[in-house]
Design an enzyme around this catalytic site. Structure first.
Site, PDB file in Angstrom:
ATOM      1  N   LYS A  79       0.786  -1.260   0.115  1.00 60.63           N
ATOM      2  CA  LYS A  79       0.020   0.035   0.137  1.00 60.63           C
ATOM      3  C   LYS A  79       0.958   1.202  -0.175  1.00 60.63           C
ATOM      4  CE  LYS A  79      -3.272   0.149   3.042  1.00 60.63           C
ATOM      5  NZ  LYS A  79      -4.236   0.330   4.329  1.00 60.63           N
ATOM      6  N   CYS A  96      -0.095  14.842  -5.927  1.00 58.95           N
ATOM      7  CA  CYS A  96      -0.589  14.279  -7.356  1.00 58.95           C
ATOM      8  C   CYS A  96      -1.709  13.308  -7.055  1.00 58.95           C
ATOM      9  CB  CYS A  96       0.765  13.093  -7.758  1.00 58.95           C
ATOM     10  SG  CYS A  96       0.387  12.342  -9.309  1.00 58.95           S
ATOM     11  N   CYS A  98      -2.869  11.519  -9.966  1.00 62.58           N
ATOM     12  CA  CYS A  98      -2.974  10.783 -11.356  1.00 62.58           C
ATOM     13  C   CYS A  98      -2.130   9.690 -11.089  1.00 62.58           C
ATOM     14  CB  CYS A  98      -2.559  11.704 -12.539  1.00 62.58           C
ATOM     15  SG  CYS A  98      -1.079  12.113 -12.735  1.00 62.58           S
ATOM     16  N   CYS A 107       2.988  16.835  -7.353  1.00 61.81           N
ATOM     17  CA  CYS A 107       2.421  16.817  -8.847  1.00 61.81           C
ATOM     18  C   CYS A 107       3.691  17.459  -9.582  1.00 61.81           C
ATOM     19  CB  CYS A 107       1.095  17.850  -8.976  1.00 61.81           C
ATOM     20  SG  CYS A 107       1.044  18.302 -10.507  1.00 61.81           S
TER      21      CYS A 107
END
Ligand code: FES
Length: 131
Positions: A79, A96, A98, A107
């Site tokens: 995890k 981030c 994405c 990011c």
């Protein structure tokens, strides 16, 4: 063009119309060995075309195919968890969402290329220090 036209208009329809495809569901159980053998080539061709189309439009790298969002970050961990103290943030920080950043958990703008490639609309979460 004559050979192609003949193939499309005569040979292929003739071949398909001669395949031993039964008219009813029970007919499948009455097919003989030669009937099943005759169905192998068109079935293999259909499976090959289907698999090729699947691979062309759904390569494994795409999350929608593999089911994984995270393709690169800490893959050996069961995890991915990051803790950042708010006091360590000066002004603001962009995190981030994405899973494409090379500067995880921050990011780095990689979401722009991802969005352009996939039509997605993901972006960072920005944390600002209260004034
Ligand atoms: S790089 Fe992932 S949200 Fe910006």
């Amino acid at each position: 063009m004559q050979p192609v036209a003949s193939l499309v208009k005569i040979s292929i329809p003739s071949y398909l119309s001669n395949l031993p495809i039964p008219d009813s569901f029970g007919g499948w159980f009455r097919l003989g060995f030669k009937d099943w053998l005759a169905l192998v080539p068109p079935t293999a061709l259909a499976a090959g075309v289907g698999y090729t189309v699947y691979r062309a439009y759904c390569p494994k790298a795409r999350p929608s195919c593999s089911g994984k969002l995270n393709q690169v970050i800490q893959l050996s961990n069961p995890k991915v968890v990051d803790t950042i103290d708010v006091e360590d943030i000066s002004g603001k920080a962009a995190f981030c969402r994405c899973w494409k950043s090379k500067n995880w958990p921050y990011c780095d703008g990689s979401h722009a290329a991802h969005n352009k490639e996939t039509g997605d609309n993901v972006g960072p979460v920005i944390v600002k220090k209260a004034k």
